[in-house]
Design a protein around this motif. Structure first.
Motif, PDB file in Angstrom:
ATOM      1  N   ALA A  25     -18.149   2.353  -0.965  1.00 22.37           N
ATOM      2  CA  ALA A  25     -19.224   1.505  -0.264  1.00 22.37           C
ATOM      3  C   ALA A  25     -18.978   0.281  -0.940  1.00 22.37           C
ATOM      4  O   ALA A  25     -18.976  -0.766  -0.212  1.00 22.37           O
ATOM      5  CB  ALA A  25     -20.548   1.810  -0.348  1.00 22.37           C
ATOM      6  N   CYS A  26     -18.759   0.172  -2.115  1.00 21.62           N
ATOM      7  CA  CYS A  26     -18.387  -1.183  -2.858  1.00 21.62           C
ATOM      8  C   CYS A  26     -17.130  -1.577  -2.439  1.00 21.62           C
ATOM      9  O   CYS A  26     -17.220  -3.022  -2.138  1.00 21.62           O
ATOM     10  CB  CYS A  26     -18.392  -1.065  -4.344  1.00 21.62           C
ATOM     11  N   SER A  27     -16.144  -1.019  -2.246  1.00 21.71           N
ATOM     12  CA  SER A  27     -14.863  -1.420  -1.856  1.00 21.71           C
ATOM     13  C   SER A  27     -14.953  -1.812  -0.420  1.00 21.71           C
ATOM     14  O   SER A  27     -14.210  -3.001   0.082  1.00 21.71           O
ATOM     15  CB  SER A  27     -13.777  -0.376  -1.936  1.00 21.71           C
ATOM     16  N   LEU A  28     -15.723  -1.070   0.363  1.00 19.94           N
ATOM     17  CA  LEU A  28     -15.652  -1.582   1.724  1.00 19.94           C
ATOM     18  C   LEU A  28     -16.668  -2.852   1.909  1.00 19.94           C
ATOM     19  O   LEU A  28     -16.027  -3.721   2.686  1.00 19.94           O
ATOM     20  CB  LEU A  28     -16.716  -0.410   2.617  1.00 19.94           C
ATOM     21  N   ILE A  29     -17.565  -2.975   1.224  1.00 15.02           N
ATOM     22  CA  ILE A  29     -18.172  -4.332   1.171  1.00 15.02           C
ATOM     23  C   ILE A  29     -17.347  -5.535   0.820  1.00 15.02           C
ATOM     24  O   ILE A  29     -17.470  -6.707   1.296  1.00 15.02           O
ATOM     25  CB  ILE A  29     -19.604  -4.321   0.352  1.00 15.02           C
ATOM     26  N   GLU A  30     -16.736  -5.393  -0.273  1.00 15.07           N
ATOM     27  CA  GLU A  30     -15.936  -6.403  -1.031  1.00 15.07           C
ATOM     28  C   GLU A  30     -14.676  -6.694  -0.095  1.00 15.07           C
ATOM     29  O   GLU A  30     -14.402  -7.911   0.315  1.00 15.07           O
ATOM     30  CB  GLU A  30     -15.222  -5.841  -2.108  1.00 15.07           C
ATOM     31  N   HIS A  31     -13.790  -5.528   0.502  1.00  7.25           N
ATOM     32  CA  HIS A  31     -12.509  -5.561   1.284  1.00  7.25           C
ATOM     33  C   HIS A  31     -12.865  -5.729   2.662  1.00  7.25           C
ATOM     34  O   HIS A  31     -11.851  -6.025   3.366  1.00  7.25           O
ATOM     35  CB  HIS A  31     -11.631  -4.771   0.969  1.00  7.25           C
ATOM     36  N   LYS A  32     -13.980  -5.333   3.092  1.00  3.20           N
ATOM     37  CA  LYS A  32     -14.584  -5.328   4.651  1.00  3.20           C
ATOM     38  C   LYS A  32     -13.569  -4.243   5.595  1.00  3.20           C
ATOM     39  O   LYS A  32     -13.945  -4.161   6.476  1.00  3.20           O
ATOM     40  CB  LYS A  32     -14.226  -6.735   5.468  1.00  3.20           C
ATOM     41  N   ARG A  33     -12.859  -3.637   4.881  1.00  2.00           N
ATOM     42  CA  ARG A  33     -12.153  -2.548   5.427  1.00  2.00           C
ATOM     43  C   ARG A  33     -11.290  -1.760   4.414  1.00  2.00           C
ATOM     44  O   ARG A  33     -10.630  -2.151   3.588  1.00  2.00           O
ATOM     45  CB  ARG A  33     -11.066  -2.848   6.664  1.00  2.00           C
ATOM     46  N   ILE A  34     -11.306  -0.364   4.809  1.00  4.51           N
ATOM     47  CA  ILE A  34     -10.423   0.483   3.743  1.00  4.51           C
ATOM     48  C   ILE A  34      -9.856   1.475   4.537  1.00  4.51           C
ATOM     49  O   ILE A  34     -10.565   1.988   5.567  1.00  4.51           O
ATOM     50  CB  ILE A  34     -11.275   1.168   2.469  1.00  4.51           C
ATOM     51  N   ASN A  35      -8.647   2.111   4.008  1.00  2.00           N
ATOM     52  CA  ASN A  35      -8.103   3.364   4.361  1.00  2.00           C
ATOM     53  C   ASN A  35      -8.504   4.519   3.442  1.00  2.00           C
ATOM     54  O   ASN A  35      -8.333   4.292   2.323  1.00  2.00           O
ATOM     55  CB  ASN A  35      -6.602   3.167   4.547  1.00  2.00           C
ATOM     56  N   THR A  36      -8.975   5.664   4.173  1.00  5.64           N
ATOM     57  CA  THR A  36      -9.297   6.855   3.482  1.00  5.64           C
ATOM     58  C   THR A  36      -8.930   8.030   4.591  1.00  5.64           C
ATOM     59  O   THR A  36      -8.543   7.712   5.787  1.00  5.64           O
ATOM     60  CB  THR A  36     -10.754   6.718   3.249  1.00  5.64           C
ATOM     61  N   THR A  37      -9.554   9.198   4.127  1.00  8.25           N
ATOM     62  CA  THR A  37      -9.451  10.272   5.042  1.00  8.25           C
ATOM     63  C   THR A  37     -10.465  10.400   6.209  1.00  8.25           C
ATOM     64  O   THR A  37     -11.551   9.576   5.495  1.00  8.25           O
ATOM     65  CB  THR A  37      -9.299  11.736   4.187  1.00  8.25           C
ATOM     66  N   VAL A  38     -10.516  10.899   7.178  1.00  4.29           N
ATOM     67  CA  VAL A  38     -11.517  10.965   8.216  1.00  4.29           C
ATOM     68  C   VAL A  38     -12.735  11.556   7.641  1.00  4.29           C
ATOM     69  O   VAL A  38     -13.901  10.891   7.805  1.00  4.29           O
ATOM     70  CB  VAL A  38     -10.854  11.707   9.362  1.00  4.29           C
ATOM     71  N   ALA A  39     -12.655  12.619   6.980  1.00  3.87           N
ATOM     72  CA  ALA A  39     -13.992  13.436   6.264  1.00  3.87           C
ATOM     73  C   ALA A  39     -14.679  12.327   5.510  1.00  3.87           C
ATOM     74  O   ALA A  39     -15.796  12.103   5.635  1.00  3.87           O
ATOM     75  CB  ALA A  39     -13.756  14.574   5.625  1.00  3.87           C
TER      76      ALA A  39
END
Length: 156
Positions: A25-39
């Protein structure tokens, strides 16, 4: 049996799962998008959207609740200062999950999760919604339609 258990444990113990979701969540807030698995993206969506809703009203209580979940002061500051201003009028649905295909090594389903208002490509073609509503009573008509004279070609 697992009747009524809707939470995805992601194959981790509780403390590991909470720490992982907080970091994502911190990475998403900082970078505005992240790549990860669907789950993980689906679990992150359920984790981060209530916090974005709380950031809309900047109170000490809401900051403390979000801080207890995220555990990073910089991310909380950016959430309340920048992200909350940008999504202030949106009633919900702050994140978007886009499936990317399968990962090369283990064939896992990959996805990109992003904050909706920060994607310029999707938002460029959208027009602003009209705020006026039509009257169902048929009362007054628009001034342009009423003032325009009706001409027909039959008279010539």
């Amino acid at each position: 049996m697992r009747h009524g258990k809707k939470f995805n444990h992601l194959g981790r113990q509780t403390a590991h799962r909470k720490a992982m979701l907080a970091n994502m969540a911190c990475s998403l807030i900082e970078h505005k998008r992240i790549n990860t698995t669907v789950a993980k993206a689906k679990a992150l969506k359920q984790f981060v959207e209530p916090m974005i809703t709380k950031s809309k009203s900047d109170t000490t209580h809401n900051r403390r609740i979000v801080m207890s979940k995220l555990r990073q002061k910089d991310a909380v500051t950016e959430l309340f200062r920048d992200v909350a201003v940008k999504i202030g009028d949106r009633p919900g649905g702050y994140t978007r999950i886009i499936k990317l295909g399968n990962r090369l090594g283990d064939n896992a389903d990959m996805a990109m999760i992003e904050l909706v208002d920060y994607n310029e490509i999707y938002n460029a073609g959208k027009k602003a919604k009209k705020t006026t509503r039509r009257s169902r009573r048929g009362g007054s008509k628009p001034a342009a339609a009423a003032a325009a004279p009706v001409t027909t070609n039959e008279e010539e």
